[in-house]
Design an enzyme around this catalytic site. Sequence first.
Site, PDB file in Angstrom:
ATOM      1  N   CYS A 167      -2.177  -1.693   7.199  1.00 13.94           N
ATOM      2  CA  CYS A 167      -1.453  -0.434   7.396  1.00 13.94           C
ATOM      3  C   CYS A 167      -1.689   0.126   8.792  1.00 13.94           C
ATOM      4  O   CYS A 167      -0.780   0.685   9.413  1.00 13.94           O
ATOM      5  CB  CYS A 167      -1.868   0.580   6.337  1.00 13.94           C
ATOM      6  SG  CYS A 167      -1.264   0.173   4.681  1.00 13.94           S
ATOM      7  N   GLU A 210       0.865   3.733   2.045  1.00 15.60           N
ATOM      8  CA  GLU A 210       1.368   4.060   3.378  1.00 15.60           C
ATOM      9  C   GLU A 210       2.629   3.272   3.710  1.00 15.60           C
ATOM     10  O   GLU A 210       3.567   3.798   4.337  1.00 15.60           O
ATOM     11  CB  GLU A 210       0.295   3.782   4.439  1.00 15.60           C
ATOM     12  CG  GLU A 210      -0.925   4.681   4.336  1.00 15.60           C
ATOM     13  CD  GLU A 210      -2.035   4.057   3.518  1.00 15.60           C
ATOM     14  OE1 GLU A 210      -3.208   4.357   3.804  1.00 15.60           O
ATOM     15  OE2 GLU A 210      -1.737   3.253   2.599  1.00 15.60           O
ATOM     16  N   CYS A 262      -5.942   0.757   5.287  1.00 17.90           N
ATOM     17  CA  CYS A 262      -6.481  -0.593   5.458  1.00 17.90           C
ATOM     18  C   CYS A 262      -6.038  -1.157   6.804  1.00 17.90           C
ATOM     19  O   CYS A 262      -5.224  -0.570   7.525  1.00 17.90           O
ATOM     20  CB  CYS A 262      -6.021  -1.495   4.319  1.00 17.90           C
ATOM     21  SG  CYS A 262      -4.264  -1.950   4.385  1.00 17.90           S
ATOM     22  N   TYR A 294      -3.482  -5.856  18.587  1.00 16.92           N
ATOM     23  CA  TYR A 294      -2.334  -6.630  19.025  1.00 16.92           C
ATOM     24  C   TYR A 294      -1.139  -5.700  19.125  1.00 16.92           C
ATOM     25  O   TYR A 294      -0.895  -4.879  18.221  1.00 16.92           O
ATOM     26  CB  TYR A 294      -2.031  -7.747  18.028  1.00 16.92           C
ATOM     27  CG  TYR A 294      -0.721  -8.462  18.297  1.00 16.92           C
ATOM     28  CD1 TYR A 294      -0.622  -9.392  19.327  1.00 16.92           C
ATOM     29  CD2 TYR A 294       0.399  -8.194  17.523  1.00 16.92           C
ATOM     30  CE1 TYR A 294       0.581 -10.047  19.575  1.00 16.92           C
ATOM     31  CE2 TYR A 294       1.601  -8.848  17.765  1.00 16.92           C
ATOM     32  CZ  TYR A 294       1.681  -9.768  18.795  1.00 16.92           C
ATOM     33  OH  TYR A 294       2.863 -10.406  19.043  1.00 16.92           O
ATOM     34  N   CYS A 341       0.845  -1.193   0.000  1.00 17.72           N
ATOM     35  CA  CYS A 341       0.000   0.000   0.000  1.00 17.72           C
ATOM     36  C   CYS A 341       0.883   1.246   0.000  1.00 17.72           C
ATOM     37  O   CYS A 341       2.065   1.206   0.364  1.00 17.72           O
ATOM     38  CB  CYS A 341      -0.894   0.018   1.232  1.00 17.72           C
ATOM     39  SG  CYS A 341      -2.105  -1.311   1.305  1.00 17.72           S
ATOM     40  N   ARG A 378     -11.248  10.436  -5.515  1.00 18.49           N
ATOM     41  CA  ARG A 378     -11.754   9.834  -4.282  1.00 18.49           C
ATOM     42  C   ARG A 378     -11.383  10.635  -3.040  1.00 18.49           C
ATOM     43  O   ARG A 378     -12.013  10.505  -1.991  1.00 18.49           O
ATOM     44  CB  ARG A 378     -11.231   8.399  -4.142  1.00 18.49           C
ATOM     45  CG  ARG A 378     -11.895   7.405  -5.079  1.00 18.49           C
ATOM     46  CD  ARG A 378     -11.383   6.005  -4.826  1.00 18.49           C
ATOM     47  NE  ARG A 378     -10.005   5.825  -5.283  1.00 18.49           N
ATOM     48  CZ  ARG A 378      -9.209   4.839  -4.871  1.00 18.49           C
ATOM     49  NH1 ARG A 378      -9.654   3.963  -3.979  1.00 18.49           N
ATOM     50  NH2 ARG A 378      -7.991   4.726  -5.356  1.00 18.49           N
TER      51      ARG A 378
END
Length: 220
Positions: free
Chosen positions: A70, A37, A67, A104, A35, A61
């Site tokens: 990321c 990021e 996501c 986590y 991605c 957009r």
Amino acid sequence: LLPGDSNHTVAAASMDTAGRIYAGVNVFHFTGGPCAELVVLGQAAAAGPLVTMVAVGDRGRGVIAPCGRCRQVLLDQHPDCLVIVPGDGEPDLVPVRKLLPHAYNSPEAAPERVVRFNPRYYDAVLDGSKTATTRFDDPCAVGPAWLLFEFDEGYKRLRGVIESVESKRLDQLTDEDAEQEGGMVAADLQNGLRGHYPAIQPESPVDFVRFRVEQTSTWT
């Protein structure tokens, strides 16, 4: 600008504690390309902690949220990063930990930490008259940290060390705590926190954070 093909459809940018900008685009591939990021994290690998991140999509957009993968990587490597996400009308600036509740926490991550301060506290932190800060829903961790002050001219930062983090109720803050905050009494400290955090209640848990400065200031 994105090249206009299906392999690169999202661009991202991030800023570090020195005010430097890092940018990148996604690399789509059926095997699982990164991605945008994550490309930015690679660009900024030697930069230290990142303090903001934003991604935008092609074809108008606008701002898009990261996501799940990321979000987890950002939380592990840059837990004090603020992420720009779509909001109700205007985009919102949200701590990355708010984007991944019950996350986590990787014990191997060992990220550099950032503690943000209002710039009006800079002189008091630098001369040692302010050696503590009280945080509500803004966790800190014991260990090295950048103490970050955002002026109109840019960031000013100090290397520091968080010496202790003590959790207590707002109404349990003492005059001794307030003195370390910068020569106040407990009532002034509590009233100041109520003004800064409208949702705070007398029984709300706060973190009383003691710190010291390790390095003189740097304009960036």
